[in-house]
Every structure is written in structure tokens, then in C-alpha cells.
Design a protein around this motif. Structure first.
Motif, PDB file in Angstrom:
ATOM      1  N   TRP A   1       0.807  -1.216   0.000  1.00  0.00           N
ATOM      2  CA  TRP A   1       0.000   0.000   0.000  1.00  0.00           C
ATOM      3  C   TRP A   1       0.842   1.269   0.000  1.00  0.00           C
ATOM      4  O   TRP A   1       0.495   2.247  -0.664  1.00  0.00           O
TER       5      TRP A   1
ATOM      6  N   LEU B   1       0.782   4.117  -2.859  1.00  0.00           N
ATOM      7  CA  LEU B   1       0.532   5.522  -2.543  1.00  0.00           C
ATOM      8  C   LEU B   1       1.612   6.417  -3.144  1.00  0.00           C
ATOM      9  O   LEU B   1       1.334   7.516  -3.644  1.00  0.00           O
TER      10      LEU B   1
ATOM     11  N   ARG C   1       1.076   9.598  -6.046  1.00  0.00           N
ATOM     12  CA  ARG C   1       1.172  10.991  -5.606  1.00  0.00           C
ATOM     13  C   ARG C   1       1.355  11.945  -6.792  1.00  0.00           C
ATOM     14  O   ARG C   1       1.028  13.130  -6.686  1.00  0.00           O
TER      15      ARG C   1
ATOM     16  N   ALA D   1      -4.119   7.331  -5.630  1.00  0.00           N
ATOM     17  CA  ALA D   1      -3.569   7.466  -4.290  1.00  0.00           C
ATOM     18  C   ALA D   1      -4.635   7.302  -3.210  1.00  0.00           C
ATOM     19  O   ALA D   1      -4.321   6.894  -2.085  1.00  0.00           O
TER      20      ALA D   1
ATOM     21  N   GLY E   1      -4.452   4.899   0.303  1.00  0.00           N
ATOM     22  CA  GLY E   1      -4.490   5.751   1.485  1.00  0.00           C
ATOM     23  C   GLY E   1      -5.645   5.391   2.396  1.00  0.00           C
ATOM     24  O   GLY E   1      -5.480   5.317   3.624  1.00  0.00           O
ATOM     25  N   CYS E   2      -6.821   5.151   1.829  1.00  0.00           N
ATOM     26  CA  CYS E   2      -7.975   4.748   2.642  1.00  0.00           C
ATOM     27  C   CYS E   2      -7.751   3.364   3.259  1.00  0.00           C
ATOM     28  O   CYS E   2      -8.184   3.108   4.398  1.00  0.00           O
TER      29      CYS E   2
END
Length: 292
Positions: free
Chosen positions: A244, A248, A252, A262, A266-267
Motif C-alpha cells: 500500500w 501511494l 502521488r 492514491a 491511502g484509505c
């Protein structure tokens, strides 16, 4: 023997306390929510090959940066890979890193803390000064330093995070040992000829274990964030791994044009960290003997 009967009584009291703790835990809605999320993540990790909609590493430059749709629920990334498939397989890596770090941190911290608290004297001073040196640096900075020295990779990231995460466990185990080592049943067992190893393994470590387990569970969220941070900086899992943090980092560059690249990892990081925090808080409250 008298010491064995006293120890048996203590274990019976611990079992009753565990039953009360389980009842308190089941009444904590936040802890149950965290448990359900962790269970869901575990099932996703175990069933990843069957749940993922296709090959997580299949590239197709004709479908790059597609927005979420009925065909690609979370969209595609800059190489045309299905983000949902990569996210599902990335769950395996995240839980693998978190669990492996916990399996390293808990025994090391427990052994160092119990040894320092039980023997005292120069053993305590030496071990605690080593712990103080590690605690003098922020955990993530220390993990970055170790990871940079060891080189990129998942195994090196696990080792780096573990080296930065064990000192608080050692301090907790030492504090627990200091409150136990002069107990009456420990003194009775010592007078009856029990060796230091038997006292530590049979009588002290089991009583320190619940507090250590709670602390390690609470630290799992920090471990997930540290693993994602190392992956984000290129010091953890390496591309094309679906970790992950690495996902991410690759997304970006497209924050304004393809936010979903992203947003999805992120979640996922946020959800996993929140679940470990909720579960750890509930476990701490359930095992706290001072809980009303």
C-alpha cells in the motif's frame, strides 16, 4: 507444593478475570467494530487469489488512469493495472509485515524486560541504557535509518521496524516484573529451590504476557504506518509489489488528475490503522483490572 497451589489460585483468578474481560470486550462497540474490520482484512488476505478481479500485475497501457467504473471498481493506475486487484493482494503484504513484526517485537521486548526487572543490578542498568538509546530517537526515524542501512526490501523493512519497536515493550515488561518478583509465591518457590529459569518462564513471563499482548496490539497501527512510510519512501517493498505504501507513492504524481490512484491505498492504510487502534483499545480496557 505450597508455591504450586498459590500459583494455581492465581491462575484461577486470571481465568475469571479473562472471562470478565471477554464480557467487557463484547460490550464495547468500538472494539467489536475494529475486530470485524480486522477479520474482514484477514479473510481478504487469505482469499486474495479468488477475490481479486484478475492479475494484480497485468499491465495495459491502453487503459491507463481509468476512473472508477462498473468494470474497474477502483479505477486503474498509470500502467493500466487494476487498483482493486492490487489493493486486495496488498492486504497480504501489510498483514504479513504487521504480524511478523509483532512476532519479533513481543519475544525480544519480553525477554529483555523480564531479565532486567528480575535480575536487577548491573543487568538492569545495562539493558535499560540500551533501551534508552533506542527510545532517544523517534520510532519512524530509527526505522528509516535501519532500513537505509540494511537496504530496501520487505524482509529488511520488517527487521528495521522491529528494531525500532521493541524498546517500549521491554520497559513495560520490566515494570510488570518489578511488581511481581517480590510476590509471596515467587519467594516461596525460590525457597523451595526453583531455579531462576523456572521462576522466569513458569511464573513471571505468563503474568507479564497480557500487558505485552495489549501493547503489541496497540503498536500494530504504528507498524502498519511505518511499513507504509518505508514503502512510500522506496525503502520497503519494491515495485511492482502491491504494497500500500508503494502504491501511494506511485499515485502521488496524479493527485490532481487521477485522485483514485492514491486515494484507494491511502484509505486502506487508514482503515487498517483504525481497526488495530480500536481493537487494541478494547483489549486494553477488557484486560485492565481497574476497569469499573
Amino acid at each position: 507444593m505450597a508455591s504450586e497451589s498459590i500459583a494455581q489460585s492465581i491462575w484461577q483468578a486470571r481465568r475469571r478475570q479473562a472471562a470478565l474481560g471477554l464480557r467487557r470486550f463484547s460490550g464495547n462497540r468500538s472494539a467489536l467494530a475494529g475486530s470485524l474490520i480486522l477479520l474482514a482484512l484477514l479473510l481478504v488476505a487469505l482469499l486474495a487469489p479468488w477475490l481479486a478481479p484478475g492479475d494484480y500485475n497485468a499491465q495495459d497501457l491502453g487503459r491507463t488512469l481509468l476512473a472508477p467504473s462498473a468494470q474497474y471498481w477502483l479505477g486503474t493506475d498509470e500502467l493500466g493495472r487494476d487498483i482493486l486487484a492490487r489493493l486486495i493482494h496488498g492486504t497480504r503484504l501489510t498483514l504479513y509485515i504487521a504480524v511478523l513484526c509483532a512476532l519479533i517485537v513481543a519475544p525480544v521486548g519480553l525477554l529483555v524486560g523480564v531479565a532486567a526487572g528480575y535480575f536487577g543490578g548491573w543487568t538492569d542498568r545495562v539493558l535499560m541504557r540500551v533501551v534508552d538509546v533506542f527510545l532517544a530517537f523517534p520510532g519512524l526515524i530509527l526505522a528509516l535509518a535501519f532500513s537505509a542501512a540494511l537496504g530496501p526490501g520487505i524482509e529488511n523493512a520488517v527487521l528495521a521496524i522491529s528494531l525500532a519497536a521493541w524498546p517500549p515493550i521491554a520497559r513495560l515488561a520490566r515494570a510488570e516484573t518489578l511488581s511481581i518478583r517480590n510476590a509471596d509465591y515467587i519467594s516461596a518457590a525460590r525457597l523451595l529451590g526453583a531455579s531462576h529459569l523456572r521462576l522466569i518462564v513458569r511464573h513471571i513471563m505468563p503474568l507479564c504476557l497480557p500487558s505485552v499482548v495489549v501493547r503489541v496490539t496497540l503498536n500494530m497501527a504504528a507498524i502498519v504506518l511505518a511499513a507504509a512510510g518505508l514503502g512510500f519512501l522506496g525503502l520497503g517493498a519494491q515495485p511492482p509489489s502491491p504494497e500500500w505504501g508503494a502504491m501511494l507513492a506511485s499515485g502521488r504524481e496524479y493527485g490532481l488528475t487521477a485522485w483514485w490512484v492514491a486515494a484507494a491505498p491511502g484509505c486502506a492504510i487508514l482503515l487498517a490503522s483504525l481497526a488495530f487502534n480500536l481493537f487494541g483499545d478494547g483489549l486494553r480496557d477488557a484486560l485492565d483490572p481497574r476497569h469499573d
